[in-house]
Design a protein around this motif. Structure first.
Motif, short mmCIF file in Angstrom:
data_model
loop_
_atom_site.label_atom_id
_atom_site.label_comp_id
_atom_site.label_asym_id
_atom_site.label_seq_id
_atom_site.Cartn_x
_atom_site.Cartn_y
_atom_site.Cartn_z
N ALA A 170 8.72 73.77 48.98
CA ALA A 170 8.50 74.83 47.98
C ALA A 170 9.12 74.46 46.64
CB ALA A 170 9.10 76.15 48.49
N GLN A 171 10.28 73.81 46.68
CA GLN A 171 10.92 73.41 45.42
C GLN A 171 10.06 72.41 44.67
OE1 GLN A 171 14.69 72.11 46.93
NE2 GLN A 171 15.65 74.13 46.71
N ILE A 172 9.38 71.53 45.39
CA ILE A 172 8.46 70.60 44.74
C ILE A 172 7.25 71.35 44.20
CG2 ILE A 172 6.95 68.60 45.09
CD1 ILE A 172 8.90 67.74 47.33
N ALA A 173 6.71 72.27 45.03
CA ALA A 173 5.51 73.01 44.63
C ALA A 173 5.76 73.85 43.39
CB ALA A 173 5.05 73.91 45.78
N GLU A 174 6.97 74.39 43.25
CA GLU A 174 7.28 75.24 42.10
C GLU A 174 7.19 74.50 40.77
OE1 GLU A 174 11.06 76.83 43.21
OE2 GLU A 174 10.18 78.70 43.97
N THR A 175 7.26 73.18 40.82
CA THR A 175 7.16 72.40 39.57
C THR A 175 5.72 72.17 39.15
OG1 THR A 175 7.11 70.24 40.68
CG2 THR A 175 9.28 71.21 40.23
N GLN A 176 4.76 72.56 39.99
CA GLN A 176 3.36 72.30 39.68
C GLN A 176 2.47 73.50 40.00
OE1 GLN A 176 3.40 68.76 42.16
NE2 GLN A 176 2.22 69.81 43.75
N LEU A 177 3.03 74.70 39.92
CA LEU A 177 2.25 75.90 40.20
C LEU A 177 1.18 76.13 39.14
CD1 LEU A 177 4.99 78.47 41.32
CD2 LEU A 177 3.32 77.30 42.77
N THR A 178 0.02 76.52 39.59
CA THR A 178 -1.07 76.89 38.69
C THR A 178 -1.13 78.40 38.59
OG1 THR A 178 -2.71 77.08 40.47
CG2 THR A 178 -2.38 74.88 39.50
N PRO A 179 -1.85 78.95 37.61
CA PRO A 179 -2.03 80.41 37.56
C PRO A 179 -2.62 80.96 38.85
CG PRO A 179 -2.69 79.43 35.48
CD PRO A 179 -2.42 78.28 36.41
N TYR A 180 -3.52 80.21 39.48
CA TYR A 180 -4.09 80.65 40.76
C TYR A 180 -3.00 80.77 41.82
CZ TYR A 180 -6.96 80.57 45.01
OH TYR A 180 -7.53 80.88 46.22
N ASP A 181 -2.09 79.77 41.87
CA ASP A 181 -0.99 79.83 42.82
C ASP A 181 -0.13 81.07 42.58
OD1 ASP A 181 -1.67 77.37 44.01
OD2 ASP A 181 -0.56 76.27 42.47
N MET A 182 0.16 81.36 41.34
CA MET A 182 0.99 82.53 41.01
C MET A 182 0.30 83.82 41.45
SD MET A 182 3.71 81.24 39.82
CE MET A 182 4.50 82.74 39.21
N ASP A 183 -1.01 83.88 41.24
CA ASP A 183 -1.75 85.07 41.68
C ASP A 183 -1.70 85.21 43.19
OD1 ASP A 183 -2.44 85.78 39.10
OD2 ASP A 183 -4.34 84.69 39.14
N MET A 184 -1.84 84.10 43.92
CA MET A 184 -1.78 84.15 45.38
C MET A 184 -0.41 84.64 45.86
SD MET A 184 -4.64 83.36 46.87
CE MET A 184 -4.12 82.87 48.52
N ILE A 185 0.65 84.14 45.22
CA ILE A 185 2.00 84.56 45.60
C ILE A 185 2.18 86.05 45.35
CG2 ILE A 185 4.45 84.34 44.98
CD1 ILE A 185 3.84 81.35 44.42
N GLU A 186 1.68 86.54 44.24
CA GLU A 186 1.84 87.95 43.91
C GLU A 186 1.05 88.83 44.87
OE1 GLU A 186 2.92 91.52 41.95
OE2 GLU A 186 3.81 89.54 42.26
N VAL A 187 -0.16 88.41 45.21
CA VAL A 187 -0.96 89.19 46.15
C VAL A 187 -0.27 89.24 47.52
CG1 VAL A 187 -3.11 89.17 47.48
CG2 VAL A 187 -3.18 88.86 45.01
N GLN A 188 0.31 88.14 47.96
CA GLN A 188 1.01 88.14 49.24
C GLN A 188 2.25 89.02 49.19
OE1 GLN A 188 1.57 84.18 50.90
NE2 GLN A 188 -0.41 83.52 50.09
#
Length: 281
Positions: A79-97
């Protein structure tokens, strides 16, 4: 490494012996590991354990503990690696979850409060004991594709034709082999035009042709009776399910009614969801 594989590996590792901390010294906030300075706590381990399939929960405590901890370490490192390359789509998915989880917490509370013996008994009394008795019908039908066919069959029946024999010969649905027999049913289980026609017939009478979405029906009612009131235990599960669904809907309705909701969708082509989803793939 997958969680199941990690659990098996953990079981094969010789554990160092140490004096365990007392339960009184531990809490959900107790830190059990850090990854690049970010803590993993016992509370997070409990949360992960709650989502495991039942089969994992019968494992020895030490193997389950080590497997959960290793999975959290792996997830946090990724997750720490993923947080350095989050896209707007990723952020939307996290918020929906996040929203889905929080909403489920509220609905779980509503469901938990919806069931009690008093509420079940009251619902049973209202639906079965105090309600007007329900009439059941034992009927058969002949189903054909066109009104012309149905009228011709009705003429045969009026001339003394045997309903069951004609049904076996000419009806087009699965009940044909049984002479069109539909067994016992209540009117609420049938589509409206059919149910209305059945409700107007006395035992021994033939009705129709009646058109439904399935075709044209000739109907014969053999018997009618008042349905027996079922025992509470026979319908308890249905009543509890209904109480829970009602509680969920009431909680949803109340939450929306108390919120200040503004929709700004005028002029939006509703096919946009599909288009944006395709572009995000």
């Amino acid at each position: 490494m997958a969680f199941g594989t990690r659990l098996l590996a953990a079981g094969a590792i010789a554990l160092a012996f140490a004096t365990p901390l007392r339960a009184d010294d531990l809490s959900a906030d107790t830190v059990v590991a850090t990854v690049n300075g970010t803590n993993i706590t016992l509370g997070q381990m409990v949360a992960l354990r709650a989502g495991l399939p039942e089969g994992y929960l019968v494992l020895p405590d030490d193997i389950l503990f080590d497997g959960i901890l290793q999975q959290l370490i792996q997830q946090l490192a990724l997750a720490q690696i993923a947080e350095t390359q989050l896209t707007p789509y990723d952020m939307d998915m996290i918020e929906v979850q996040r929203l889905n989880y929080l909403a489920s917490v509220m609905l779980d509370e509503a469901v938990a409060d919806s069931i009690s013996e008093e509420k079940v008994q009251a619902a049973y009394d209202a639906q079965y004991v105090s309600a007007a008795p329900v009439r059941e019908y034992n009927a058969a039908h002949i189903l054909v594709a066109t009104e012309e066919e149905a009228k011709a069959i009705r003429a045969e029946l009026d001339a003394g034709g045997d309903f069951a024999a004609i049904a076996r010969e000419k009806s087009t649905d699965g009940a044909a082999a049984a002479g069109g027999d539909l067994g016992w049913f209540t009117l609420d289980l049938m589509v409206e035009p059919f149910a209305v026609a059945v409700g107007q017939l006395e035992a021994g009478q033939i009705g129709g042709p009646v058109q439904t979405e399935f075709g044209w029906h000739l109907i014969k009612v053999s018997e009618t009776r008042l349905a027996e009131v079922p025992a509470l235990e026979a319908v308890r599960s249905d009543i509890e399910n209904t109480l829970q669904m009602n509680a969920v809907q009431e909680r949803l309705d109340l939450a929306v009614a108390e919120a200040q909701v503004t929709q700004t969708i005028d002029g939006i082509d509703k096919a946009i969801l599909k288009e944006l989803a395709q572009s995000a793939e």
